[in-house]
Write an enzyme that holds these catalytic residues in place. Structure first.
Site, PDB file in Angstrom:
ATOM      1  N   ASP A  44     -20.646   4.517   5.276  1.00 44.42           N
ATOM      2  CA  ASP A  44     -21.706   3.704   5.860  1.00 44.42           C
ATOM      3  C   ASP A  44     -22.273   2.728   4.841  1.00 44.42           C
ATOM      4  O   ASP A  44     -22.229   2.966   3.640  1.00 44.42           O
ATOM      5  CB  ASP A  44     -22.853   4.606   6.358  1.00 44.42           C
ATOM      6  N   GLU A 100     -16.833   9.051   6.259  1.00 41.93           N
ATOM      7  CA  GLU A 100     -18.046   9.850   6.133  1.00 41.93           C
ATOM      8  C   GLU A 100     -18.527  10.298   7.507  1.00 41.93           C
ATOM      9  O   GLU A 100     -18.767   9.489   8.396  1.00 41.93           O
ATOM     10  CB  GLU A 100     -19.097   8.962   5.451  1.00 41.93           C
ATOM     11  N   ASP A 151     -26.876   6.540   1.476  1.00 41.10           N
ATOM     12  CA  ASP A 151     -26.039   7.740   1.520  1.00 41.10           C
ATOM     13  C   ASP A 151     -24.556   7.390   1.428  1.00 41.10           C
ATOM     14  O   ASP A 151     -23.791   8.061   0.745  1.00 41.10           O
ATOM     15  CB  ASP A 151     -26.286   8.517   2.821  1.00 41.10           C
ATOM     16  N   ASP A 193     -25.165   2.206   3.823  1.00 39.09           N
ATOM     17  CA  ASP A 193     -26.527   2.567   3.432  1.00 39.09           C
ATOM     18  C   ASP A 193     -26.485   3.373   2.131  1.00 39.09           C
ATOM     19  O   ASP A 193     -25.421   3.539   1.532  1.00 39.09           O
ATOM     20  CB  ASP A 193     -27.224   3.360   4.552  1.00 39.09           C
TER      21      ASP A 193
END
Ligand code: 0RA
Length: 654
Positions: free
Chosen positions: A513, A439, A517, A515
């Protein structure tokens, strides 16, 4: 799931099974059988992890289902007990307890100790036997620390206890009862299983499915807290289709329902069209999910295409369509469940989940042809809706063909045919190559510097890819990120062109990641692979990278942690070495970009130290449900799902 070889035999550590000196040849055979199961459990139940563990429950429940299919049972109770054991109760005829004249043992003891005996008893017309199913209660018994069976029969309660498959005394009457049925309680052996904790959600999924498939059956599941869920669906498959499409907009007021019997084969079908573009057809033979399809599915497709096509022609509904309809056009937005009960099922295919009986095809075809044309004649408005949908699919097929031609020409124009963003590896033996789908450009940069460029390729994505749950084929091919992925993989795309053999990498590793997102992008990628490159998942090619969540530092010492528990125990132990004076600094990694290339390599990419999650699909119906919930149009069910499942999410595995 971690990568392990579950076919490895279990050596040593097994307690000796004491053998009385009076044991004859029969008993030695029985003990050999039990020992073989314990030495090579994976041969019997698939693996010794979560899947195999839960298989034990299904195996016991299958016996009760056999009683149900024979018409002798309408109730099953499954309890996950606080001590880690499981109890299954039915109200069937009860396992016979009379003594077998030649073997000199009770039928109960034979069922519980002779490997493969289960199938030899006449348990009714539609025996469960396919894939790993049907290995019998004796296998469960052999893999249990202990197992206790109570039989309610002839006004009495009978009881027998086993330890690691070996009877601890004969069956004996221990009381009276006016009930009928069988109660089995077993404790999975921790010497065999790597995981011994049952998951309620996994058990519930299968019990719900069984209740949909057997409309007269009521199944109760009780968890370790004593909480109870009851599954009973009088609408049978009709309710099953409504459940599958819970998160989609149905085009028909209610699913079309077909039931018929012929030559002792029972055929049940429910189908619905919805406003999405995927097809979801789930098929079962004697309650077993036939993942590879087979003759019953072929019969279904032929009859559906033929009947709808004939109706449309006859009623002049295709007049402004310039193309001929194909079988594929009837698939768009179709949700169907096909369930057949067959007396002597022949299972074929790689995973023995493909029905081979040729007579079943014509039986399904005949019943569906007859009943669907009858339905069509009396429901012209419903048929209008279906034919409109099918025409839409035909026109989009044409558009997709044009788009595909464009991508093909374009990839030929590019000198190598590979996307510019791909940092490829230098060796080209696919088995040894890995593709990291990463990403963002900054993480892509770290990964490019940190990797071993000989066998690791990096493909950075520019943020979110298209949500393929809501897109038609040609829209997907207009999407840059999707095109890039397809080109990098080398597999081509679409029903005819796609081929796993052309895959340029042995492992496809999704690295996002830690998180929200990142989780979203990972889900988008998994949706794409599940819906359009499912074969890669089934071949065990798709993985999820596991970057650490924390760096715990104290002075010169530093350690990585992958979850909160690990973080706490590391910082606790650092405090103890340094006698409480430690100055501990904890860094939470939110993005891969926060790690320098060396850190990313040593924690997440180095095959010697990393841990990867292998993405697998246990139950296609449940996976479909999860993806349609997470990626579909309806907001309410998504919120419910996330709230209900938040407690299962630790490192957001799949
Ligand atoms: C063999 C024969 C009969 C019933 C069963 C097995 C049986 C097995 C299980 C396992 C769990 N629940 C079960 N219920 C029944 C037929 C016995 C008869 O003819 O009465």
């Amino acid at each position: 799931m971690p990568e392990t070889d579950s076919n490895t035999p279990i050596p040593s550590i097994q307690p000796e099974i004491p053998v009385p000196s009076t044991y004859g040849a029969n008993n030695i055979q029985v003990l050999d059988g039990i020992e073989h199961v314990r030495m090579r459990p994976a041969m019997y139940i698939g693996d010794i992890h979560s899947r195999g563990l839960h298989h034990l429950v299904y195996e016991i429940v299958d016996n009760s289902i056999d009683e149900t299919l024979g018409g002798f049972n309408d109730y099953i109770f499954v309890s996950l007990n606080p001590d880690g054991s499981v109890t299954v109760i039915d109200r069937g005829r009860g396992i016979p307890v009379d003594i077998h004249p030649e073997k000199g043992k009770s039928a109960l003891e034979l069922v519980m100790t002779v490997i493969g005996a289960g199938g030899k008893f006449d348990k009714g017309a539609y025996k469960v036997s396919g894939g790993l199913h049907g290995v019998g209660a004796s296998v469960v018994n052999a893999l249990s620390e202990w197992c206790e069976v109570e039989v309610y029969r002839d006004g009495k309660v009978y009881f027998q206890r086993f330890e690691r498959g070996v009877p601890q005394g004969d069956v004996k009457a221990i009381g009276s009862s006016d009930q009928r049925g069988t109660k089995t309680t077993f404790m999975p052996d921790h010497l065999i299983f790597k995981i011994t904790e049952f998951r309620k959600d996994i058990i519930v999924d299968r019990m719900r499915e069984l209740a949909f498939l057997n409309r007269n059956l009521s199944i109760t599941v009780q968890d370790t807290q004593g909480e109870i869920e009851v599954f009973h669906f009088e609408g049978g498959l009709k309710e099953f289709v409504l459940f599958i499409d819970e998160n989609r907009m149905g085009l028909l007021k209610e699913p079309i329902y077909i039931y018929g019997e012929r030559d002792s084969t029972i055929v049940e079908i429910a189908l619905q069209y919805n406003d999405t573009y995927q097809e979801n057809v789930f098929s079962y033979v004697n309650n077993i999910n036939t993942q590879e399809g087979g003759t019953h599915v072929t019969g279904f497709r032929k009859a559906l295409t033929r009947t709808l096509n004939a109706y449309a022609q006859k009623n002049d509904l295709l007049k402004n369509l310039k193309l001929a309809l194909t079988g594929d056009d009837f698939k768009e937005g179709l949700t169907a469940v096909i369930s057949v009960k067959v007396a002597e099922p022949q299972f074929e295919g790689q995973t023995k989940t493909k029905l081979g009986n040729s007579e079943t095809q014509s039986i399904v075809e005949t019943i569906l042809n007859e009943q669907l044309s009858e339905y069509a004649e009396s429901n012209p408005n419903v048929l209008k809706v279906i034919i409109e949908k099918v025409k839409g699919a035909a026109m989009s097929r044409e558009a997709a063909r044009k788009a595909k031609e464009l991508t093909r020409r374009k990839s030929v124009l590019e000198s190598s045919g590979l996307p510019g963003k791909l940092a490829d590896c230098s060796i080209n033996d696919p088995e040894h190559c890995e593709l990291y789908i990463v990403e963002g450009d900054s993480a892509g940069g770290s990964a490019k510097q940190g990797r071993d460029r000989s066998f690791q390729a990096i493909l950075p994505l520019k943020g979110k890819i298209l949500n393929v749950e809501k897109a038609r084929l040609h829209k997907m091919l207009e999407n840059e990120e999707i095109k890039t992925i397809i080109l990098a993989l080398g597999t081509s795309f679409g029903e005819e062109e796609f081929s796993t053999e052309k895959l340029r990498y042995g492992k496809i590793i999704i690295m996002t990641d830690a998180d929200v997102d990142g989780a979203h992008i990972r889900t988008l990628l998994l949706t794409f692979f599940f819906r359009h490159m499912r074969a890669l998942i089934d071949a065990g090619r798709v993985y999820i990278a596991q970057p650490p969540l924390y760096l715990v530092k104290s002075g010169k010492e530093q350690q990585y942690a992958w979850d909160d528990d690990e973080r706490n125990s590391i910082s606790d132990s650092m405090k103890k070495m340094q006698k409480g004076k430690a100055n501990i600094h904890i860094q939470r990694y939110k993005g891969l970009g926060e790690m320098n290339p060396e850190q990313l390599w040593s924690t997440t990419m180095d095959p010697a130290h990393r841990s990867l999650l292998l993405v697998s699909v246990e139950n296609a119906m449940e996976a479909d449900h999860v993806f349609s919930t997470l990626m579909g149009d309806k907001v309410e069910p998504r919120r419910d799902f996330i709230e209900k499942n938040a407690r299962y999410v630790r490192r957001l595995d799949v």
